[in-house]
Design a protein around this motif. Sequence first.
Motif, PDB file in Angstrom:
ATOM      1  N   GLU A 103      47.810  42.053  47.259  1.00  0.00           N
ATOM      2  CA  GLU A 103      46.582  42.322  46.500  1.00  0.00           C
ATOM      3  C   GLU A 103      46.888  42.506  45.020  1.00  0.00           C
ATOM      4  OE1 GLU A 103      43.278  44.480  49.222  1.00  0.00           O
ATOM      5  OE2 GLU A 103      45.018  45.722  48.741  1.00  0.00           O
ATOM      6  N   MET A 104      47.964  43.231  44.723  1.00  0.00           N
ATOM      7  CA  MET A 104      48.336  43.436  43.328  1.00  0.00           C
ATOM      8  C   MET A 104      48.667  42.115  42.648  1.00  0.00           C
ATOM      9  SD  MET A 104      51.613  45.391  41.634  1.00  0.00           S
ATOM     10  CE  MET A 104      52.613  43.901  41.827  1.00  0.00           C
ATOM     11  N   MET A 105      49.434  41.274  43.324  1.00  0.00           N
ATOM     12  CA  MET A 105      49.827  40.010  42.726  1.00  0.00           C
ATOM     13  C   MET A 105      48.630  39.075  42.543  1.00  0.00           C
ATOM     14  SD  MET A 105      52.848  40.449  41.880  1.00  0.00           S
ATOM     15  CE  MET A 105      53.072  38.786  41.239  1.00  0.00           C
ATOM     16  N   MET A 106      47.701  39.077  43.483  1.00  0.00           N
ATOM     17  CA  MET A 106      46.497  38.264  43.334  1.00  0.00           C
ATOM     18  C   MET A 106      45.666  38.743  42.151  1.00  0.00           C
ATOM     19  SD  MET A 106      46.299  35.650  45.283  1.00  0.00           S
ATOM     20  CE  MET A 106      44.550  35.268  45.176  1.00  0.00           C
ATOM     21  N   TRP A 107      45.577  40.054  41.995  1.00  0.00           N
ATOM     22  CA  TRP A 107      44.859  40.603  40.838  1.00  0.00           C
ATOM     23  C   TRP A 107      45.536  40.168  39.541  1.00  0.00           C
ATOM     24  CZ3 TRP A 107      40.479  43.816  40.422  1.00  0.00           C
ATOM     25  CH2 TRP A 107      40.238  44.280  39.126  1.00  0.00           C
ATOM     26  N   CYS A 108      46.849  40.297  39.493  1.00  0.00           N
ATOM     27  CA  CYS A 108      47.582  39.914  38.288  1.00  0.00           C
ATOM     28  C   CYS A 108      47.407  38.430  37.981  1.00  0.00           C
ATOM     29  CB  CYS A 108      49.069  40.232  38.447  1.00  0.00           C
ATOM     30  SG  CYS A 108      49.460  42.000  38.449  1.00  0.00           S
ATOM     31  N   ARG A 109      47.372  37.607  39.025  1.00  0.00           N
ATOM     32  CA  ARG A 109      47.188  36.177  38.790  1.00  0.00           C
ATOM     33  C   ARG A 109      45.815  35.887  38.189  1.00  0.00           C
ATOM     34  NH1 ARG A 109      48.215  31.050  42.914  1.00  0.00           N
ATOM     35  NH2 ARG A 109      47.573  29.452  41.413  1.00  0.00           N
ATOM     36  N   GLN A 110      44.793  36.577  38.685  1.00  0.00           N
ATOM     37  CA  GLN A 110      43.453  36.413  38.111  1.00  0.00           C
ATOM     38  C   GLN A 110      43.454  36.791  36.629  1.00  0.00           C
ATOM     39  OE1 GLN A 110      40.008  36.007  39.472  1.00  0.00           O
ATOM     40  NE2 GLN A 110      40.945  34.871  41.158  1.00  0.00           N
ATOM     41  N   ILE A 111      44.135  37.870  36.309  1.00  0.00           N
ATOM     42  CA  ILE A 111      44.173  38.332  34.923  1.00  0.00           C
ATOM     43  C   ILE A 111      44.915  37.333  34.040  1.00  0.00           C
ATOM     44  CG2 ILE A 111      45.078  40.107  33.365  1.00  0.00           C
ATOM     45  CD1 ILE A 111      42.561  40.920  34.984  1.00  0.00           C
ATOM     46  N   THR A 112      46.081  36.865  34.491  1.00  0.00           N
ATOM     47  CA  THR A 112      46.875  35.990  33.641  1.00  0.00           C
ATOM     48  C   THR A 112      46.296  34.581  33.555  1.00  0.00           C
ATOM     49  OG1 THR A 112      48.366  35.497  35.504  1.00  0.00           O
ATOM     50  CG2 THR A 112      49.007  37.279  34.005  1.00  0.00           C
ATOM     51  N   GLU A 113      45.535  34.156  34.570  1.00  0.00           N
ATOM     52  CA  GLU A 113      44.982  32.804  34.535  1.00  0.00           C
ATOM     53  C   GLU A 113      43.589  32.739  33.902  1.00  0.00           C
ATOM     54  OE1 GLU A 113      45.077  30.655  38.179  1.00  0.00           O
ATOM     55  OE2 GLU A 113      47.268  30.623  38.264  1.00  0.00           O
ATOM     56  N   ARG A 114      42.841  33.831  33.968  1.00  0.00           N
ATOM     57  CA  ARG A 114      41.464  33.785  33.460  1.00  0.00           C
ATOM     58  C   ARG A 114      41.259  34.665  32.230  1.00  0.00           C
ATOM     59  NH1 ARG A 114      37.726  31.399  36.443  1.00  0.00           N
ATOM     60  NH2 ARG A 114      36.044  32.744  35.688  1.00  0.00           N
ATOM     61  N   LEU A 115      41.662  35.931  32.324  1.00  0.00           N
ATOM     62  CA  LEU A 115      41.416  36.834  31.198  1.00  0.00           C
ATOM     63  C   LEU A 115      42.351  36.571  30.029  1.00  0.00           C
ATOM     64  CD1 LEU A 115      40.105  39.251  29.802  1.00  0.00           C
ATOM     65  CD2 LEU A 115      41.707  40.729  31.039  1.00  0.00           C
ATOM     66  N   ARG A 191      38.399  55.703  42.400  1.00  0.00           N
ATOM     67  CA  ARG A 191      39.856  55.684  42.221  1.00  0.00           C
ATOM     68  C   ARG A 191      40.224  55.750  40.738  1.00  0.00           C
ATOM     69  NH1 ARG A 191      41.483  49.957  44.656  1.00  0.00           N
ATOM     70  NH2 ARG A 191      40.009  50.663  46.246  1.00  0.00           N
ATOM     71  N   ASP A 192      41.397  56.235  40.460  1.00  0.00           N
ATOM     72  CA  ASP A 192      41.868  56.317  39.077  1.00  0.00           C
ATOM     73  C   ASP A 192      42.487  55.011  38.600  1.00  0.00           C
ATOM     74  OD1 ASP A 192      41.062  58.918  38.626  1.00  0.00           O
ATOM     75  OD2 ASP A 192      42.999  59.784  39.199  1.00  0.00           O
ATOM     76  N   TRP A 193      43.107  54.278  39.533  1.00  0.00           N
ATOM     77  CA  TRP A 193      43.866  53.082  39.168  1.00  0.00           C
ATOM     78  C   TRP A 193      43.367  51.884  39.964  1.00  0.00           C
ATOM     79  CZ3 TRP A 193      45.731  54.833  34.988  1.00  0.00           C
ATOM     80  CH2 TRP A 193      46.258  56.131  34.900  1.00  0.00           C
ATOM     81  N   LEU A 194      43.593  50.707  39.449  1.00  0.00           N
ATOM     82  CA  LEU A 194      42.983  49.502  40.008  1.00  0.00           C
ATOM     83  C   LEU A 194      43.373  49.242  41.453  1.00  0.00           C
ATOM     84  CD1 LEU A 194      43.339  47.165  36.903  1.00  0.00           C
ATOM     85  CD2 LEU A 194      41.226  48.201  37.781  1.00  0.00           C
ATOM     86  N   MET A 195      44.623  49.508  41.801  1.00  0.00           N
ATOM     87  CA  MET A 195      45.080  49.295  43.169  1.00  0.00           C
ATOM     88  C   MET A 195      45.103  50.591  43.977  1.00  0.00           C
ATOM     89  SD  MET A 195      45.691  46.015  43.498  1.00  0.00           S
ATOM     90  CE  MET A 195      44.290  45.678  42.404  1.00  0.00           C
ATOM     91  N   GLY A 196      44.504  51.632  43.438  1.00  0.00           N
ATOM     92  CA  GLY A 196      44.549  52.934  44.096  1.00  0.00           C
ATOM     93  C   GLY A 196      45.678  53.779  43.549  1.00  0.00           C
ATOM     94  N   VAL A 197      46.857  53.174  43.425  1.00  0.00           N
ATOM     95  CA  VAL A 197      47.994  53.816  42.772  1.00  0.00           C
ATOM     96  C   VAL A 197      48.323  52.998  41.533  1.00  0.00           C
ATOM     97  CG1 VAL A 197      48.914  54.811  44.881  1.00  0.00           C
ATOM     98  CG2 VAL A 197      49.642  52.519  44.190  1.00  0.00           C
ATOM     99  N   TYR A 198      48.908  53.634  40.543  1.00  0.00           N
ATOM    100  CA  TYR A 198      49.247  52.951  39.300  1.00  0.00           C
ATOM    101  C   TYR A 198      50.254  51.848  39.583  1.00  0.00           C
ATOM    102  CZ  TYR A 198      50.332  52.388  34.340  1.00  0.00           C
ATOM    103  OH  TYR A 198      50.492  51.894  33.065  1.00  0.00           O
TER     104      TYR A 198
END
Length: 265
Positions: A103-115, A191-198
């Motif tokens: 899940e973390m890596m998929m989120w990071c991929r969305q950020i690096t490819e789109r944002l 939650r405080d952090w995007l994946m639940g934990v920092y």
Amino acid sequence: MGAVLYHGEPNGASLTVLAALAEAGGEAALGIACRPIDLLAGERHGIPGLTERVALDMGIEGEGPVLVIDGEAMTESVFLAQYLDERAGGAGLQPEDSHAHWEMMMWCRQITERLSPAAALLGNLASSQVEIAAIGAEDFAGITASIVSDDLRQRWQALHDGAVDAAQVADSETKVAQAVARCEGQLADGRDWLMGVYSIADIVTFSWLAGMALLRPEAFADAPKTAAWLARVQERPAVATALARATVSEPLRAWAPGPEINRWG
């Protein structure tokens, strides 16, 4: 030969790696020396002593940081953040659970490819375009001649020429708004952090989104949870340490040619 991290101002990709380095224990603990370079002078393409430079020359992140170990250039900020976490023996930046890690890596991929391409385009138009356009013809030719990647060279050329694609600007603004909405939804459960934990997901998202809060504040107008999350990330000692490396007064406004705009939406 020791490890050297060449980086620009702490924003975008350079901020991701500098913050991850601080979270992982810092330069002394990991045996890595940090050397700031002027990305807008093309210094990234003249790093000395490289015997393997394909990751530098053909990386997709644009003018991002470069970690050099035994003559090999290592690039791409998410991969470098993972490397630093693992070099430290596990600094807690990656979930141990396999699904959570995916899940973390998929989120990071969305950020690096789109944002990140969208933020880089908007940031460069707002800041670095003036500086790049002022580079004299001979010096600019020298910089672009040192850039191996055709599409990165074209992004430099567009900034130098003052070219503005209105459709790309509008699409980039949409992608920034979509990233903010996605963060707001992710944080909706309290939650405080995007994946639940920092994790690296927080670092990379902050690194590309924080500057947009300055340039496109309207995108954050209805996102109080995201605004509060940005403040929490910025308050982390490691992020403060990374930002303190700035040589300019407002590092989150300092941009350099970034990733290519995603052609597939």
